[in-house]
Design a protein around this motif. Structure first.
Motif, PDB file in Angstrom:
ATOM      1  N   ALA A 146       1.192  -2.318  -3.071  1.00  0.00           N
ATOM      2  CA  ALA A 146       2.656  -0.774  -3.307  1.00  0.00           C
ATOM      3  C   ALA A 146       3.567  -1.084  -3.541  1.00  0.00           C
ATOM      4  N   PRO A 147       4.090  -0.550  -4.608  1.00  0.00           N
ATOM      5  CA  PRO A 147       5.367  -0.756  -4.727  1.00  0.00           C
ATOM      6  C   PRO A 147       6.456   0.140  -3.285  1.00  0.00           C
ATOM      7  N   GLY A 148       7.325   0.100  -3.213  1.00  0.00           N
ATOM      8  CA  GLY A 148       7.945   0.861  -1.251  1.00  0.00           C
ATOM      9  C   GLY A 148       7.454   0.574  -0.004  1.00  0.00           C
ATOM     10  N   GLY A 204       2.559  -4.637   1.798  1.00  0.00           N
ATOM     11  CA  GLY A 204       1.283  -5.562   1.051  1.00  0.00           C
ATOM     12  C   GLY A 204       0.297  -5.534   2.279  1.00  0.00           C
ATOM     13  N   MET A 205      -1.649  -5.113   1.886  1.00  0.00           N
ATOM     14  CA  MET A 205      -2.691  -5.380   3.071  1.00  0.00           C
ATOM     15  C   MET A 205      -2.477  -7.216   2.534  1.00  0.00           C
ATOM     16  N   THR A 206      -3.065  -7.801   3.925  1.00  0.00           N
ATOM     17  CA  THR A 206      -4.103  -9.219   3.419  1.00  0.00           C
ATOM     18  C   THR A 206      -5.399  -8.510   3.211  1.00  0.00           C
TER      19      THR A 206
END
Length: 103
Positions: free
Chosen positions: A5-7, A10-12
């Motif tokens: 998500a911007p800012g 991330g999730m793996t």
């Protein structure tokens, strides 16, 4: 692969699987005055339950359908985790590798 998500970091895929396992392993319900932990499956009232049911059912359904003639599966329907077979080849518990009730 990461989901971002911007800012935000991330999730793996592993992160997502850990969260799914947490949800499945930590289902509780109140029965009278006691609180019970669900030890098989997950509560269908969860917001993520329909998506998890679809993921769990997809591969066994695909494999079963691959063993059938097209006319044997044209009247098979599923809504979330419920399967309705109107005609043709009826899957057995062994076909899907999971328990279900015949009604």
């Amino acid at each position: 692969q990461e989901i971002e998500a911007p800012g935000q970091e991330g999730m793996t895929q592993r992160d997502v699987m850990e969260l799914v396992n947490f949800v499945i392993d930590n289902g509780y319900l109140k029965w009278g005055q006691s609180i019970k932990r669900q030890v098989k499956g997950f509560g269908m009232g969860l917001q993520c339950a329909p998506q998890l049911a679809n993921l769990a059912c997809y591969i066994p359904e695909r494999d079963f359908a691959a063993t059938c003639a097209p006319e044997d599966v044209e009247d098979n329907y599923r809504f979330i985790d419920d399967i309705l077979t109107m005609s043709g080849k009826i899957p057995t518990e062994a076909d899907y590798g999971m328990g279900y009730k015949s009604t």
